[in-house]
Design a protein around this motif. Sequence first.
Motif, PDB file in Angstrom:
ATOM      1  N   TYR A 253      40.923   3.959 -14.852  1.00  0.00           N
ATOM      2  CA  TYR A 253      40.805   4.922 -15.950  1.00  0.00           C
ATOM      3  C   TYR A 253      39.591   5.489 -16.198  1.00  0.00           C
ATOM      4  CZ  TYR A 253      39.583   0.706 -18.380  1.00  0.00           C
ATOM      5  OH  TYR A 253      38.444  -0.385 -18.551  1.00  0.00           O
ATOM      6  N   GLY A 254      39.351   6.456 -17.066  1.00  0.00           N
ATOM      7  CA  GLY A 254      38.072   6.488 -17.641  1.00  0.00           C
ATOM      8  C   GLY A 254      37.526   7.892 -16.925  1.00  0.00           C
ATOM      9  N   GLY A 255      36.067   8.179 -17.005  1.00  0.00           N
ATOM     10  CA  GLY A 255      35.516   9.300 -16.407  1.00  0.00           C
ATOM     11  C   GLY A 255      35.007   9.159 -14.656  1.00  0.00           C
ATOM     12  N   LEU A 256      34.471   9.729 -14.275  1.00  0.00           N
ATOM     13  CA  LEU A 256      34.007   9.577 -12.895  1.00  0.00           C
ATOM     14  C   LEU A 256      33.083   8.471 -12.755  1.00  0.00           C
ATOM     15  CD1 LEU A 256      34.103  10.627  -9.879  1.00  0.00           C
ATOM     16  CD2 LEU A 256      32.024  12.104 -10.636  1.00  0.00           C
ATOM     17  N   GLU A 257      32.232   8.224 -13.460  1.00  0.00           N
ATOM     18  CA  GLU A 257      31.089   6.964 -13.226  1.00  0.00           C
ATOM     19  C   GLU A 257      31.998   5.603 -13.415  1.00  0.00           C
ATOM     20  OE1 GLU A 257      27.717   6.451 -13.030  1.00  0.00           O
ATOM     21  OE2 GLU A 257      27.654   8.721 -12.256  1.00  0.00           O
ATOM     22  N   ARG A 258      32.858   5.609 -14.401  1.00  0.00           N
ATOM     23  CA  ARG A 258      33.609   4.412 -14.557  1.00  0.00           C
ATOM     24  C   ARG A 258      34.686   3.904 -13.284  1.00  0.00           C
ATOM     25  NH1 ARG A 258      35.614   1.084 -18.790  1.00  0.00           N
ATOM     26  NH2 ARG A 258      34.452   2.506 -20.446  1.00  0.00           N
ATOM     27  N   VAL A 259      35.162   5.144 -12.993  1.00  0.00           N
ATOM     28  CA  VAL A 259      36.055   4.860 -11.607  1.00  0.00           C
ATOM     29  C   VAL A 259      35.310   4.385 -10.559  1.00  0.00           C
ATOM     30  CG1 VAL A 259      37.647   6.024 -10.199  1.00  0.00           C
ATOM     31  CG2 VAL A 259      37.830   6.503 -12.689  1.00  0.00           C
ATOM     32  N   ALA A 261      32.456   2.852 -10.668  1.00  0.00           N
ATOM     33  CA  ALA A 261      31.973   1.737 -10.731  1.00  0.00           C
ATOM     34  C   ALA A 261      33.087   0.674 -10.186  1.00  0.00           C
ATOM     35  CB  ALA A 261      31.423   1.407 -12.140  1.00  0.00           C
ATOM     36  N   ALA A 262      34.632   0.938 -10.650  1.00  0.00           N
ATOM     37  CA  ALA A 262      35.630   0.053 -10.500  1.00  0.00           C
ATOM     38  C   ALA A 262      35.925  -0.031  -8.900  1.00  0.00           C
ATOM     39  CB  ALA A 262      36.697   0.700 -11.379  1.00  0.00           C
ATOM     40  N   LEU A 263      35.695   1.088  -8.317  1.00  0.00           N
ATOM     41  CA  LEU A 263      35.917   1.157  -6.905  1.00  0.00           C
ATOM     42  C   LEU A 263      34.710   0.696  -5.991  1.00  0.00           C
ATOM     43  CD1 LEU A 263      37.747   4.409  -6.723  1.00  0.00           C
ATOM     44  CD2 LEU A 263      38.880   2.304  -6.428  1.00  0.00           C
ATOM     45  N   TRP A 283      33.832  12.887  -4.080  1.00  0.00           N
ATOM     46  CA  TRP A 283      34.500  12.928  -2.486  1.00  0.00           C
ATOM     47  C   TRP A 283      34.492  11.286  -2.160  1.00  0.00           C
ATOM     48  CZ3 TRP A 283      37.293  15.062   0.848  1.00  0.00           C
ATOM     49  CH2 TRP A 283      37.404  14.513   2.081  1.00  0.00           C
ATOM     50  N   ASP A 284      33.541  10.529  -2.333  1.00  0.00           N
ATOM     51  CA  ASP A 284      33.406   9.122  -2.078  1.00  0.00           C
ATOM     52  C   ASP A 284      34.470   8.210  -2.939  1.00  0.00           C
ATOM     53  OD1 ASP A 284      31.767   9.442   0.227  1.00  0.00           O
ATOM     54  OD2 ASP A 284      29.911   9.044  -1.135  1.00  0.00           O
ATOM     55  N   VAL A 285      34.770   8.545  -4.124  1.00  0.00           N
ATOM     56  CA  VAL A 285      35.639   8.184  -4.894  1.00  0.00           C
ATOM     57  C   VAL A 285      37.149   8.273  -4.349  1.00  0.00           C
ATOM     58  CG1 VAL A 285      37.060   8.204  -7.215  1.00  0.00           C
ATOM     59  CG2 VAL A 285      34.310   7.927  -7.040  1.00  0.00           C
ATOM     60  N   PHE A 286      37.142   9.717  -3.794  1.00  0.00           N
ATOM     61  CA  PHE A 286      38.586   9.907  -3.333  1.00  0.00           C
ATOM     62  C   PHE A 286      39.022   9.250  -2.051  1.00  0.00           C
ATOM     63  CE2 PHE A 286      40.745  12.741   0.008  1.00  0.00           C
ATOM     64  CZ  PHE A 286      41.946  13.045  -0.636  1.00  0.00           C
ATOM     65  N   ARG A 287      38.006   9.018  -1.259  1.00  0.00           N
ATOM     66  CA  ARG A 287      38.124   8.419  -0.106  1.00  0.00           C
ATOM     67  C   ARG A 287      38.514   6.812  -0.282  1.00  0.00           C
ATOM     68  NH1 ARG A 287      33.760   7.861   4.179  1.00  0.00           N
ATOM     69  NH2 ARG A 287      32.471   7.937   2.521  1.00  0.00           N
ATOM     70  N   ARG A 288      37.719   6.272  -1.202  1.00  0.00           N
ATOM     71  CA  ARG A 288      37.997   5.001  -1.495  1.00  0.00           C
ATOM     72  C   ARG A 288      39.522   4.814  -2.039  1.00  0.00           C
ATOM     73  NH1 ARG A 288      37.524   0.275   0.446  1.00  0.00           N
ATOM     74  NH2 ARG A 288      37.291  -1.547  -1.236  1.00  0.00           N
ATOM     75  N   MET A 289      39.736   5.768  -3.054  1.00  0.00           N
ATOM     76  CA  MET A 289      41.171   5.691  -3.564  1.00  0.00           C
ATOM     77  C   MET A 289      42.150   5.733  -2.403  1.00  0.00           C
ATOM     78  SD  MET A 289      40.875   7.827  -7.135  1.00  0.00           S
ATOM     79  CE  MET A 289      42.804   7.894  -7.200  1.00  0.00           C
TER      80      MET A 289
END
Length: 329
Positions: A253-259, A261-263, A283-289
């Motif tokens: 949940y939350g914004g890009l920075e928070r997500v 950090a969670a990942l 892009w890196d958040v999408f890959r990890r998700m």
Amino acid sequence: MPSEFVAARKKPPPELLFAAGRKKQQPPPPGMAFVPSEFAAAGVGRKRQPAPPVEIRRVWAHNVEEEFRIIRNAIDHFPYVSMDTEFPGVIHRPTKHPALLTASDRYDLLRRNVDALHLIQVGITLAASPTSAPALAFEINLSDFDQRVHRHAAESVQLLAEHGVDLAAHRRHGVRASALAPLLMSSGLVCSHGAVKWVTFHSAYDFAYLVKLLMGRKLPRSMAEFLNLVRVFFGDEVYDVKHMMRHCGGELYGGLERVAAALQVKRAAGRCHQAASDSLLTWDVFRRMRELYFLKHGVEAYQGVLFGLELDMDMPNNKTSSLPLVAAR
């Protein structure tokens, strides 16, 4: 689609295909594939190696033609595009509680803001596949916004300045929106007939600014017409990570920075609230998700939906309907 928006994507002759505005390179020895220097670092044409740090290419009026030659030559190799924009906040806010807004209400709010304001930056990151590290990143700086005369949210402009966005330099050296539109149309990024896939985070406003720029006029009054234009320009395979988070078991949940950090995803380059850096992080958040939550069933079920404009958010008792369209990015 109106004829004025169908810009023919002219392919350069083979001998110029990878020139990209750089010094002329010697042909490779017999039997070796030619790999342009801009792409070599990304691993094209050689064995897989750890990805080197990504350089953010800053795009201004003086080098915009050269940088778009690189994009045109790169897009066939790197058809996965992560995108982010920066703009001067919002000046129109809802008159009722966000939980009571329908998708049409949220679009109307978006439309009034985007029509009244100016785009400041566009960031794009290119990658070869859904699992690939980012290969190239571009930060396009626009000149149209002048906080001395144009409407804006003061706190948003101050935030951008605190994170290194030099608005005076934008005014003096940036790319005019009217010059950027035809470059985008001929770049292979848009109107690609499905060849390019787009990854974004909380991107209804991002796409709205780009649709406005590409059309050269205000947004349509109908949300359905706007979403159709998003499909026309950007295709069906558009992924909004903020929407996809709703299907991660409530863990994100939350914004890009928070997500991020969670990942446990670190920013690859640049600073937050700068468009290219945020497109890289997206892009890196999408890959990890994708690796953690969507590897088994894939992400195709979530394509073509922009966070905040989901029609199912209008359903009674939908907990996500209380989320405003403009949230922390």
